[in-house]
Design a protein around this motif. Structure first.
Motif, short mmCIF file in Angstrom:
data_model
loop_
_atom_site.label_atom_id
_atom_site.label_comp_id
_atom_site.label_asym_id
_atom_site.label_seq_id
_atom_site.Cartn_x
_atom_site.Cartn_y
_atom_site.Cartn_z
N THR A 127 16.77 6.48 1.75
CA THR A 127 16.78 5.01 1.90
C THR A 127 15.38 4.44 1.99
O THR A 127 15.08 3.41 1.36
CB THR A 127 17.59 4.62 3.17
N THR A 128 14.51 5.06 2.78
CA THR A 128 13.15 4.53 2.93
C THR A 128 12.38 4.57 1.62
O THR A 128 11.68 3.62 1.27
CB THR A 128 12.40 5.33 4.01
N ALA A 129 12.52 5.68 0.87
CA ALA A 129 11.83 5.78 -0.42
C ALA A 129 12.38 4.75 -1.39
O ALA A 129 11.62 4.16 -2.17
CB ALA A 129 11.99 7.18 -0.99
N ARG A 130 13.68 4.52 -1.34
CA ARG A 130 14.28 3.55 -2.26
C ARG A 130 13.79 2.14 -1.96
O ARG A 130 13.47 1.38 -2.88
CB ARG A 130 15.81 3.63 -2.15
N TRP A 131 13.72 1.77 -0.70
CA TRP A 131 13.21 0.44 -0.34
C TRP A 131 11.73 0.32 -0.67
O TRP A 131 11.26 -0.75 -1.08
CB TRP A 131 13.47 0.16 1.13
N GLY A 132 10.98 1.39 -0.47
CA GLY A 132 9.58 1.37 -0.86
C GLY A 132 9.42 1.15 -2.34
O GLY A 132 8.52 0.42 -2.79
N LEU A 133 10.31 1.78 -3.13
CA LEU A 133 10.27 1.61 -4.58
C LEU A 133 10.62 0.18 -4.97
O LEU A 133 10.04 -0.37 -5.92
CB LEU A 133 11.23 2.59 -5.24
N TYR A 134 11.55 -0.45 -4.25
CA TYR A 134 11.89 -1.84 -4.52
C TYR A 134 10.67 -2.74 -4.30
O TYR A 134 10.38 -3.63 -5.12
CB TYR A 134 13.03 -2.30 -3.62
N THR A 193 -0.14 8.37 -4.16
CA THR A 193 0.78 7.27 -3.84
C THR A 193 0.45 6.67 -2.48
O THR A 193 0.44 5.44 -2.32
CB THR A 193 2.22 7.78 -3.85
N LEU A 194 0.20 7.52 -1.50
CA LEU A 194 -0.16 7.03 -0.17
C LEU A 194 -1.54 6.38 -0.18
O LEU A 194 -1.79 5.42 0.54
CB LEU A 194 -0.13 8.17 0.84
N GLN A 195 -2.44 6.90 -1.01
CA GLN A 195 -3.81 6.41 -1.04
C GLN A 195 -3.91 5.03 -1.67
O GLN A 195 -4.86 4.29 -1.37
CB GLN A 195 -4.70 7.40 -1.81
N ILE A 196 -2.96 4.66 -2.51
CA ILE A 196 -3.00 3.32 -3.12
C ILE A 196 -2.97 2.26 -2.03
O ILE A 196 -3.69 1.25 -2.08
CB ILE A 196 -1.84 3.14 -4.11
N THR A 252 -6.30 2.11 -0.45
CA THR A 252 -7.26 1.49 -1.36
C THR A 252 -7.11 -0.02 -1.37
O THR A 252 -8.11 -0.76 -1.39
CB THR A 252 -7.07 2.04 -2.78
N ILE A 253 -5.87 -0.51 -1.36
CA ILE A 253 -5.65 -1.96 -1.32
C ILE A 253 -6.27 -2.54 -0.06
O ILE A 253 -6.89 -3.62 -0.09
CB ILE A 253 -4.14 -2.26 -1.38
N LEU A 254 -6.12 -1.83 1.06
CA LEU A 254 -6.72 -2.31 2.32
C LEU A 254 -8.25 -2.30 2.24
O LEU A 254 -8.90 -3.24 2.72
CB LEU A 254 -6.23 -1.44 3.47
N ILE A 255 -8.82 -1.27 1.64
CA ILE A 255 -10.28 -1.20 1.51
C ILE A 255 -10.79 -2.30 0.60
O ILE A 255 -11.81 -2.94 0.90
CB ILE A 255 -10.68 0.19 0.98
N MET A 262 0.18 -6.28 4.23
CA MET A 262 1.00 -5.38 5.03
C MET A 262 2.24 -4.92 4.28
O MET A 262 2.57 -3.73 4.26
CB MET A 262 1.41 -6.07 6.33
N ILE A 263 2.95 -5.84 3.63
CA ILE A 263 4.18 -5.49 2.91
C ILE A 263 3.88 -4.57 1.73
O ILE A 263 4.60 -3.61 1.47
CB ILE A 263 4.90 -6.76 2.44
N THR A 264 2.80 -4.86 1.01
CA THR A 264 2.44 -4.02 -0.14
C THR A 264 2.09 -2.60 0.30
O THR A 264 2.56 -1.61 -0.29
CB THR A 264 1.26 -4.63 -0.90
N ILE A 265 1.28 -2.48 1.34
CA ILE A 265 0.92 -1.15 1.85
C ILE A 265 2.15 -0.41 2.37
O ILE A 265 2.32 0.79 2.15
CB ILE A 265 -0.16 -1.28 2.94
N MET A 266 3.02 -1.13 3.06
CA MET A 266 4.24 -0.52 3.58
C MET A 266 5.10 0.04 2.45
O MET A 266 5.67 1.13 2.56
CB MET A 266 5.04 -1.54 4.39
N GLY A 267 5.21 -0.69 1.34
CA GLY A 267 6.00 -0.22 0.20
C GLY A 267 5.47 1.09 -0.36
O GLY A 267 6.23 2.04 -0.60
N PHE A 268 4.15 1.18 -0.56
CA PHE A 268 3.57 2.41 -1.09
C PHE A 268 3.70 3.56 -0.09
O PHE A 268 3.93 4.72 -0.49
CB PHE A 268 2.10 2.19 -1.46
#
Length: 333
Positions: free
Chosen positions: A36-43, A257-260, A263-266, A310-316
């Motif tokens: 479920t978590t991966a699926r919502w992250g993909l959404y 995938t986690l590093q994206i 990177t967005i935060l940096i 925050m939402i973008t980082i959470m998704g990745f």
């Protein structure tokens, strides 16, 4: 003997099918769909990437159409969007207007306006163009560079490994943010640009990717099929590209995938400090930089870009965690 062969054949086929069912990209997709978590992250990732693609196309329409259509034409054609960079005439728009659910808000500006009177919703939407695309591009640059260095060092070993890894450790010893800022300022000649930030972030991430894939290559290169390829006279380049990297890439893909998100935060931090995207280009980090002086008069100017980051980082991160579990052979169905 015929009976024995038939017994072996009948017993090996189910085993092969079972192994095939538990490995491969199809099994990985099945695990992600059930997570479920991966699926919502993909959404979340899919939505953010769709917005990013739309803004990238719209902000470069003049290049795509050879000047026949001006940039941001789609934004001006939609009722909820405006030109994200154009400054309104004095008195034409209210500055620092609160969002529409506020007592002084307006439906024409759902998230309010910035200190220059520009629609904040449009700025947030087009901020994905820089923040997300730059984050993905910088991570990809570090991934490619780190994979090449780590695969070569791990496969050949010896003095090649020592030379490459000592250089990697030298870069790794420098704090990433300092390395990125110094590189950006030095290369740009004192005029920071987001393109130099992409290269700087990519260089800073090469050591991490190189160390990860090197550790995998050290074990993969001792496998029997690698020895068989060498004995058959296959060139080292083909062994690395066709066997070493594909069979060592799973942990690197998860980390990328986690590093994206990191990177967005940096990149947002670089824009906040003035070393990334420059005004009037919409960028979440630059919007935070502008809004911190209005925290008491209009706190929403800081909340909206912060939520977008925050939402973008959470998704990745959610998708990366699910991908890690899906690629782990120790986790059964």
């Amino acid at each position: 003997m015929a009976v024995g062969e038939s017994q072996v054949g009948s017993g090996s086929e189910p085993a092969e099918k079972e192994v095939e069912a538990r490995t491969g990209w199809r099994n990985t997709l099945k695990k992600i769909k059930r997570d479920t978590t991966a699926r919502w992250g993909l959404y979340v990732i899919g939505f953010v990437l769709a917005v990013t693609a739309f803004t990238l196309v719209d902000s470069n329409l003049s290049r795509f159409t050879f000047g026949a259509i001006s940039d941001f034409a789609l934004a001006e054609a939609l009722p909820v969007l405006e030109h994200p960079e154009r400054l309104p005439a004095p008195g034409e728009a209210e500055t620092n207007q609160p969002p529409m659910f506020h007592a002084d808000g307006s439906l024409s500006n759902p998230l309010g306006t910035d200190p220059n009177g520009r629609d904040y919703f449009t700025r947030i939407v087009y901020g994905a163009q820089v923040s997300v695309s730059v984050g993905i591009a910088a991570t990809f640059l570090g991934l490619v560079g780190g994979t090449a260095v780590g695969a070569i060092a791990g496969y050949y070993g010896g003095w090649i490994d020592d030379m490459l890894m000592r250089a990697i450790e030298t870069v790794y010893a420098i704090p990433p943010l300092i390395l990125i800022i110094v590189f950006t300022v030095f290369v740009s000649g004192g005029s920071p640009d987001v393109r130099f930030a992409i290269i700087g972030v990519g260089i800073a991430f090469i050591p991490v990717f190189a160390r990860i894939i090197r550790s995998e290559v050290l074990s993969v290169r001792e496998m029997d099929y690698i020895e068989a390829a060498r004995a058959a006279g296959v060139k080292d380049r083909n062994i690395i590209l066709r066997h070493i990297i594909p069979n060592s890439f799973a942990p690197v893909l998860v980390y990328a995938t986690l590093q994206i998100g990191v990177t967005i935060l940096i990149v947002a931090g670089l824009s906040f400090l003035g070393f990334g995207a420059q005004p009037p280009t919409p960028d979440w980090g630059e919007m935070l930089n502008t809004s911190h002086g209005y925290m008491h008069s209009n706190v929403w100017l800081s909340i909206w870009p912060g939520l977008a980051i925050m939402i973008t980082i959470m998704g990745f991160n959610l998708f990366g965690d699910g991908l890690q579990d899906a690629l782990d052979p120790r986790i059964n169905d």
